[in-house]
Design a protein around this motif. Structure first.
Motif, PDB file in Angstrom:
ATOM      1  N   PHE A  28       0.839  -1.204   0.000  1.00 22.84           N
ATOM      2  CA  PHE A  28       0.000   0.000   0.000  1.00 22.84           C
ATOM      3  C   PHE A  28       0.873   1.253   0.000  1.00 22.84           C
ATOM      4  O   PHE A  28       1.761   1.398   0.828  1.00 22.84           O
ATOM      5  CB  PHE A  28      -0.892   0.001   1.239  1.00 22.84           C
ATOM      6  CG  PHE A  28      -1.810   1.195   1.320  1.00 22.84           C
ATOM      7  CD1 PHE A  28      -2.998   1.213   0.622  1.00 22.84           C
ATOM      8  CD2 PHE A  28      -1.464   2.297   2.088  1.00 22.84           C
ATOM      9  CE1 PHE A  28      -3.850   2.317   0.687  1.00 22.84           C
ATOM     10  CE2 PHE A  28      -2.306   3.400   2.160  1.00 22.84           C
ATOM     11  CZ  PHE A  28      -3.493   3.416   1.460  1.00 22.84           C
ATOM     12  N   ASN A  29       0.634   2.144  -0.957  1.00 22.00           N
ATOM     13  CA  ASN A  29       1.265   3.459  -0.899  1.00 22.00           C
ATOM     14  C   ASN A  29       0.377   4.483  -1.577  1.00 22.00           C
ATOM     15  O   ASN A  29      -0.754   4.185  -1.966  1.00 22.00           O
ATOM     16  CB  ASN A  29       2.721   3.428  -1.421  1.00 22.00           C
ATOM     17  CG  ASN A  29       2.818   3.324  -2.926  1.00 22.00           C
ATOM     18  OD1 ASN A  29       1.838   3.483  -3.658  1.00 22.00           O
ATOM     19  ND2 ASN A  29       4.039   3.086  -3.410  1.00 22.00           N
ATOM     20  N   VAL A  30       0.869   5.694  -1.706  1.00 17.56           N
ATOM     21  CA  VAL A  30       0.014   6.803  -2.121  1.00 17.56           C
ATOM     22  C   VAL A  30      -0.336   6.777  -3.619  1.00 17.56           C
ATOM     23  O   VAL A  30      -1.270   7.449  -4.035  1.00 17.56           O
ATOM     24  CB  VAL A  30       0.670   8.140  -1.695  1.00 17.56           C
ATOM     25  CG1 VAL A  30       1.906   8.417  -2.540  1.00 17.56           C
ATOM     26  CG2 VAL A  30      -0.308   9.284  -1.760  1.00 17.56           C
ATOM     27  N   THR A  31       0.390   5.952  -4.416  1.00 17.44           N
ATOM     28  CA  THR A  31       0.099   5.944  -5.850  1.00 17.44           C
ATOM     29  C   THR A  31      -0.779   4.764  -6.275  1.00 17.44           C
ATOM     30  O   THR A  31      -1.794   4.956  -6.935  1.00 17.44           O
ATOM     31  CB  THR A  31       1.401   5.978  -6.673  1.00 17.44           C
ATOM     32  OG1 THR A  31       2.310   5.022  -6.150  1.00 17.44           O
ATOM     33  CG2 THR A  31       2.017   7.362  -6.617  1.00 17.44           C
ATOM     34  N   MET A  32      -0.391   3.551  -5.928  1.00 12.47           N
ATOM     35  CA  MET A  32      -1.148   2.338  -6.275  1.00 12.47           C
ATOM     36  C   MET A  32      -1.557   2.324  -7.750  1.00 12.47           C
ATOM     37  O   MET A  32      -2.745   2.176  -8.086  1.00 12.47           O
ATOM     38  CB  MET A  32      -2.380   2.179  -5.378  1.00 12.47           C
ATOM     39  CG  MET A  32      -2.062   2.058  -3.905  1.00 12.47           C
ATOM     40  SD  MET A  32      -0.859   0.787  -3.503  1.00 12.47           S
ATOM     41  CE  MET A  32      -1.868  -0.674  -3.378  1.00 12.47           C
ATOM     42  N   ALA A  57      -1.744  -0.340 -13.145  1.00 15.46           N
ATOM     43  CA  ALA A  57      -0.983  -1.124 -14.121  1.00 15.46           C
ATOM     44  C   ALA A  57       0.052  -2.003 -13.432  1.00 15.46           C
ATOM     45  O   ALA A  57       0.586  -2.931 -14.024  1.00 15.46           O
ATOM     46  CB  ALA A  57      -0.312  -0.184 -15.114  1.00 15.46           C
ATOM     47  N   LYS A  58       0.333  -1.723 -12.163  1.00 16.54           N
ATOM     48  CA  LYS A  58       1.453  -2.405 -11.504  1.00 16.54           C
ATOM     49  C   LYS A  58       1.066  -3.597 -10.638  1.00 16.54           C
ATOM     50  O   LYS A  58       1.940  -4.186 -10.009  1.00 16.54           O
ATOM     51  CB  LYS A  58       2.224  -1.403 -10.644  1.00 16.54           C
ATOM     52  CG  LYS A  58       3.107  -0.492 -11.485  1.00 16.54           C
ATOM     53  CD  LYS A  58       4.113   0.215 -10.625  1.00 16.54           C
ATOM     54  CE  LYS A  58       5.154   0.902 -11.513  1.00 16.54           C
ATOM     55  NZ  LYS A  58       5.847   1.962 -10.792  1.00 16.54           N
ATOM     56  N   ASP A  59      -0.237  -3.966 -10.563  1.00 19.33           N
ATOM     57  CA  ASP A  59      -0.648  -5.031  -9.652  1.00 19.33           C
ATOM     58  C   ASP A  59      -0.034  -4.810  -8.273  1.00 19.33           C
ATOM     59  O   ASP A  59       0.605  -5.698  -7.703  1.00 19.33           O
ATOM     60  CB  ASP A  59      -0.255  -6.424 -10.177  1.00 19.33           C
ATOM     61  CG  ASP A  59      -0.779  -7.533  -9.247  1.00 19.33           C
ATOM     62  OD1 ASP A  59      -1.772  -7.288  -8.525  1.00 19.33           O
ATOM     63  OD2 ASP A  59      -0.182  -8.629  -9.238  1.00 19.33           O
ATOM     64  N   MET A  60      -0.194  -3.594  -7.767  1.00 16.66           N
ATOM     65  CA  MET A  60       0.458  -3.230  -6.509  1.00 16.66           C
ATOM     66  C   MET A  60       0.201  -4.203  -5.366  1.00 16.66           C
ATOM     67  O   MET A  60       1.143  -4.595  -4.681  1.00 16.66           O
ATOM     68  CB  MET A  60       0.002  -1.828  -6.098  1.00 16.66           C
ATOM     69  CG  MET A  60       0.659  -0.740  -6.887  1.00 16.66           C
ATOM     70  SD  MET A  60       2.338  -0.447  -6.340  1.00 16.66           S
ATOM     71  CE  MET A  60       2.076  -0.214  -4.601  1.00 16.66           C
ATOM     72  N   PRO A  61      -1.052  -4.635  -5.137  1.00  8.97           N
ATOM     73  CA  PRO A  61      -1.231  -5.526  -3.995  1.00  8.97           C
ATOM     74  C   PRO A  61      -0.396  -6.798  -4.141  1.00  8.97           C
ATOM     75  O   PRO A  61       0.089  -7.353  -3.160  1.00  8.97           O
ATOM     76  CB  PRO A  61      -2.733  -5.824  -4.006  1.00  8.97           C
ATOM     77  CG  PRO A  61      -3.336  -4.661  -4.710  1.00  8.97           C
ATOM     78  CD  PRO A  61      -2.328  -4.287  -5.762  1.00  8.97           C
ATOM     79  N   GLY A  62      -0.200  -7.227  -5.383  1.00 12.53           N
ATOM     80  CA  GLY A  62       0.606  -8.422  -5.636  1.00 12.53           C
ATOM     81  C   GLY A  62       2.065  -8.250  -5.254  1.00 12.53           C
ATOM     82  O   GLY A  62       2.806  -9.227  -5.163  1.00 12.53           O
ATOM     83  N   GLU A  63       2.489  -7.025  -5.039  1.00 11.97           N
ATOM     84  CA  GLU A  63       3.880  -6.782  -4.645  1.00 11.97           C
ATOM     85  C   GLU A  63       4.064  -6.799  -3.134  1.00 11.97           C
ATOM     86  O   GLU A  63       5.147  -6.519  -2.635  1.00 11.97           O
ATOM     87  CB  GLU A  63       4.337  -5.428  -5.205  1.00 11.97           C
ATOM     88  CG  GLU A  63       4.400  -5.431  -6.726  1.00 11.97           C
ATOM     89  CD  GLU A  63       4.670  -4.050  -7.303  1.00 11.97           C
ATOM     90  OE1 GLU A  63       5.168  -3.188  -6.565  1.00 11.97           O
ATOM     91  OE2 GLU A  63       4.365  -3.854  -8.484  1.00 11.97           O
ATOM     92  N   SER A  64       3.012  -7.113  -2.402  1.00 14.60           N
ATOM     93  CA  SER A  64       3.111  -7.132  -0.938  1.00 14.60           C
ATOM     94  C   SER A  64       3.957  -8.305  -0.458  1.00 14.60           C
ATOM     95  O   SER A  64       3.871  -9.401  -1.002  1.00 14.60           O
ATOM     96  CB  SER A  64       1.712  -7.246  -0.321  1.00 14.60           C
ATOM     97  OG  SER A  64       0.977  -6.075  -0.558  1.00 14.60           O
TER      98      SER A  64
HETATM   99  C1  LIG Z   1       4.547   2.947  -4.738  1.00 15.10           C
HETATM  100  O1  LIG Z   1       5.040   1.635  -5.012  1.00 15.10           O
HETATM  101  C2  LIG Z   1       5.412   1.428  -6.377  1.00 15.10           C
HETATM  102  C3  LIG Z   1       5.755  -0.049  -6.556  1.00 15.10           C
HETATM  103  O2  LIG Z   1       6.620  -0.505  -5.576  1.00 15.10           O
HETATM  104  C4  LIG Z   1       6.570   2.339  -6.731  1.00 15.10           C
HETATM  105  O3  LIG Z   1       6.904   2.162  -8.096  1.00 15.10           O
HETATM  106  C5  LIG Z   1       6.133   3.770  -6.480  1.00 15.10           C
HETATM  107  O4  LIG Z   1       7.238   4.634  -6.711  1.00 15.10           O
HETATM  108  C6  LIG Z   1       5.649   3.941  -5.038  1.00 15.10           C
HETATM  109  N1  LIG Z   1       5.169   5.299  -4.893  1.00 15.10           N
HETATM  110  C7  LIG Z   1       5.526   6.054  -3.866  1.00 15.10           C
HETATM  111  C8  LIG Z   1       5.028   7.467  -3.899  1.00 15.10           C
HETATM  112  O5  LIG Z   1       6.234   5.655  -2.966  1.00 15.10           O
END
Ligand SMILES: *[C@@H]1O[C@H](CO)[C@@H](O)[C@H](O)[C@H]1NC(C)=O
Ligand SMILES: *[C@@H]1O[C@H](CO)[C@@H](O)[C@H](O)[C@H]1NC(C)=O
Ligand SMILES: *[C@@H]1O[C@H](CO)[C@@H](O)[C@H](O)[C@H]1NC(C)=O
Length: 343
Positions: A54-58, A61-68
């Motif tokens: 979880f972060n501020v961008t999510m 396209a990046k399947d962010m939850p899958g990177e947990s």
């Molecule tokens: C959020 O995580 C993604 C994937 O790890 C990363 O590319 C992105 O820079 C991060 N954004 C922030 C603001 O930390």
């Protein structure tokens, strides 16, 4: 009716999938990747559970939850993120104190967080036999609107409610406004999402238009989905137990007879309650589970110990005091009270 007796009844019946699980607190922070992606601090404070990517961008396209690398949810397969606003108590002297979150019945030992449900039919329907299509990677949605301040307007969001807990098992009645009397065991905020998907969009501009309520009847009455949103999905529900017990002294309540609680976005009515969801289940784990006869304890999923859930954390990205008595709410939103609407 109490949860325990409902479970006992349920176990006696033939059932398909109903998931009920706990996710502990991941973080409490001024971030909102759906409404304000990239913006730190976001206008108001949230409490968040789920995967630690979880972060501020999510970026979808990046399947962010899958990177947990860990999740605060009981099932290792679920790195979704779920969040809501944060409840505060407003003292007579005008200062604010954050209301702590406690675990629900059956999840003792969990540090804060929420109870999450995925249901095929209404909670009281022990058969749970309707076919549902699980959410897909990249799916996200919101229900409720912080700008809602009236009962009439809140009816757009049918099942976003509060339960005044007489004891931890109280489940009825539910109100759309904050309870107007002290609740001996706290206030439970209930957020149920719409259950009909347009079958095409993983998200829409307002994070709501790709979803709809049944065309007639309700989810609980098994009403059919409208032609515009023909795909039945599981009903996602959050329960958050706000431990208001330390604020229940009538001497501390407003002298005008109103109630003292306020959402972190300044709403003193409760009508602006809202929840956010960002899908993050592994592979087809959610679909497989919804297709497998099970009730609460589903053999298709891996349960981690509560201690491991509690260990998964994300640091507060916007450093500010959220724990002491505060002269204003974090972000200083306009605090609004529309007591003409009192019920
Ligand atoms: C959020 O995580 C993604 C994937 O790890 C990363 O590319 C992105 O820079 C991060 N954004 C922030 C603001 O930390
Ligand atoms: C305001 O009221 C609260 C609750 O009674 C109290 O704990 C706090 O110290 C007070 N703050 C000030 C600045 O008087
Ligand atoms: C909803 O509409 C369907 C189809 O028109 C109808 O068969 C059903 O009885 C209706 N259900 C309710 C609860 O009104």
């Amino acid at each position: 009716m109490h949860w325990k007796s409902m479970t006992a009844l349920a176990l006696a019946a033939r059932t398909t999938a109903l998931l009920r699980f706990s996710c502990t607190q991941l973080t409490i922070d001024r971030v909102d990747p759906l409404v304000n992606p990239g913006l730190t601090p976001s206008p108001h404070l949230h409490q968040i559970i789920g995967g630690n990517s979880f972060n501020v961008t999510m970026d979808p396209a990046k399947d962010m939850p899958g990177e947990s690398s860990c999740t605060t949810c009981q099932f290792l397969e679920d790195s979704s993120n779920y969040w809501t606003a944060v409840l505060f108590f407003r003292a007579r002297n005008g200062t604010y104190k954050r209301v702590p979150i406690v675990p629900n019945v059956g999840f003792e030992g969990a540090e804060g967080g929420m109870t999450v449900y995925y249901m095929q039919n209404g909670l009281a329907d022990y058969q749970q036999t309707s076919k549902v299509t699980a959410f897909k990677p990249g799916f996200r949605m919101i229900i409720g609107d912080p700008l809602t301040h009236t009962a009439a307007d809140s009816n757009r969001f049918r099942q976003v409610t509060f339960t005044c807990l007489q004891d931890p098992g109280t489940r009825f009645p539910e109100t759309k406004n904050f309870p107007n009397k002290p609740c001996p065991a706290g206030i439970m905020a209930n957020i149920r999402f719409p259950t009909c998907w347009d079958g095409k969009n993983l998200d829409t501009q307002n994070h709501m238009d790709h979803m709809a309520y049944p065309a007639n009847g309700t989810f609980d009455s098994r009403g059919p989905c409208p032609a515009s949103h023909p795909v039945p999905v599981p009903q996602l529900m959050y329960e958050t137990v706000w431990d208001t017990r330390q604020f229940n002294n009538p001497e501390d309540w407003p002298e005008d007879g109103s109630q003292p609680f306020v959402w972190s976005f300044g709403d003193q009515t409760g009508y602006g309650s809202h929840g956010d969801y960002l899908f993050g289940w592994q592979g087809d784990a959610l679909q497989k589970t919804m297709d497998t006869p099970c009730y609460v304890n589903c053999p298709t999923l891996t349960t981690q110990p509560v201690a491991d859930q509690n260990k998964c954390k994300v640091a507060q990205s916007f450093k500010e005091d959220i724990d002491n008595w505060l002269p204003e709410l974090p972000g200083n939103p306009v605090v609004s009270k529309r007591w003409a609407e009192k019920h």
